[in-house]
Design a protein around this motif. Sequence first.
Motif, PDB file in Angstrom:
ATOM      1  N   THR A 133       0.883  -1.156   0.000  1.00  0.00           N
ATOM      2  CA  THR A 133       0.000   0.000   0.000  1.00  0.00           C
ATOM      3  C   THR A 133       0.924   1.210   0.000  1.00  0.00           C
ATOM      4  OG1 THR A 133      -1.693  -1.153   1.273  1.00  0.00           O
ATOM      5  CG2 THR A 133      -1.801   1.267   1.231  1.00  0.00           C
ATOM      6  N   ALA A 134       0.799   2.036  -1.005  1.00  0.00           N
ATOM      7  CA  ALA A 134       1.705   3.172  -1.138  1.00  0.00           C
ATOM      8  C   ALA A 134       0.906   4.422  -1.445  1.00  0.00           C
ATOM      9  CB  ALA A 134       2.720   2.902  -2.245  1.00  0.00           C
ATOM     10  N   ILE A 135       1.291   5.518  -0.816  1.00  0.00           N
ATOM     11  CA  ILE A 135       0.582   6.777  -1.007  1.00  0.00           C
ATOM     12  C   ILE A 135       1.579   7.908  -1.222  1.00  0.00           C
ATOM     13  CG2 ILE A 135      -1.441   6.068   0.319  1.00  0.00           C
ATOM     14  CD1 ILE A 135      -0.313   7.730   2.663  1.00  0.00           C
ATOM     15  N   ASP A 136       1.124   8.930  -1.898  1.00  0.00           N
ATOM     16  CA  ASP A 136       1.915  10.136  -2.095  1.00  0.00           C
ATOM     17  C   ASP A 136       0.936  11.290  -2.320  1.00  0.00           C
ATOM     18  OD1 ASP A 136       5.083  10.626  -2.897  1.00  0.00           O
ATOM     19  OD2 ASP A 136       3.715  12.205  -3.567  1.00  0.00           O
ATOM     20  N   PRO A 137       1.227  12.457  -1.760  1.00  0.00           N
ATOM     21  CA  PRO A 137       0.322  13.589  -1.938  1.00  0.00           C
ATOM     22  C   PRO A 137       0.412  14.242  -3.311  1.00  0.00           C
ATOM     23  CG  PRO A 137       2.184  14.268  -0.619  1.00  0.00           C
ATOM     24  CD  PRO A 137       2.308  12.771  -0.835  1.00  0.00           C
ATOM     25  N   VAL A 138       1.402  13.879  -4.117  1.00  0.00           N
ATOM     26  CA  VAL A 138       1.594  14.508  -5.426  1.00  0.00           C
ATOM     27  C   VAL A 138       1.003  13.607  -6.510  1.00  0.00           C
ATOM     28  CG1 VAL A 138       3.266  15.478  -7.044  1.00  0.00           C
ATOM     29  CG2 VAL A 138       3.669  15.647  -4.577  1.00  0.00           C
ATOM     30  N   ALA A 139      -0.173  13.950  -6.958  1.00  0.00           N
ATOM     31  CA  ALA A 139      -0.894  13.125  -7.933  1.00  0.00           C
ATOM     32  C   ALA A 139      -0.115  12.949  -9.233  1.00  0.00           C
ATOM     33  CB  ALA A 139      -2.263  13.738  -8.218  1.00  0.00           C
ATOM     34  N   GLU A 140       0.649  13.955  -9.638  1.00  0.00           N
ATOM     35  CA  GLU A 140       1.402  13.875 -10.892  1.00  0.00           C
ATOM     36  C   GLU A 140       2.427  12.742 -10.865  1.00  0.00           C
ATOM     37  OE1 GLU A 140       0.548  16.571  -9.332  1.00  0.00           O
ATOM     38  OE2 GLU A 140      -0.568  17.711 -10.819  1.00  0.00           O
TER      39      GLU A 140
END
Length: 86
Positions: free
Chosen positions: A67-74
């Motif tokens: 499960t991986a997340i990042d606030p930068v959608a680009e």
Amino acid sequence: MQGDSEHWAEAAAQWIAWARAPNHDAFWAYRDALVDYLGTGGGQALDVGCGEGRASRILKTCGYQVTAIDPVAELLKRPQSNICSS
């Protein structure tokens, strides 16, 4: 003044190209040792701030459910980043 999210949104393409070019930073020097340390997994892993996903891809290759997340959608819209979500 530009915030971090705006900066990374604009720099996403350059960062992805830089991060995926082999043998230019410490990640590549320690990559094999990380794979050896992780071994074959069957558990879950959380990658917070996954960026373009290089650590997440290693975890997935080792057999972990990532499960991986990042606030930068680009950063998440690029090919090979599809294991991350915003």
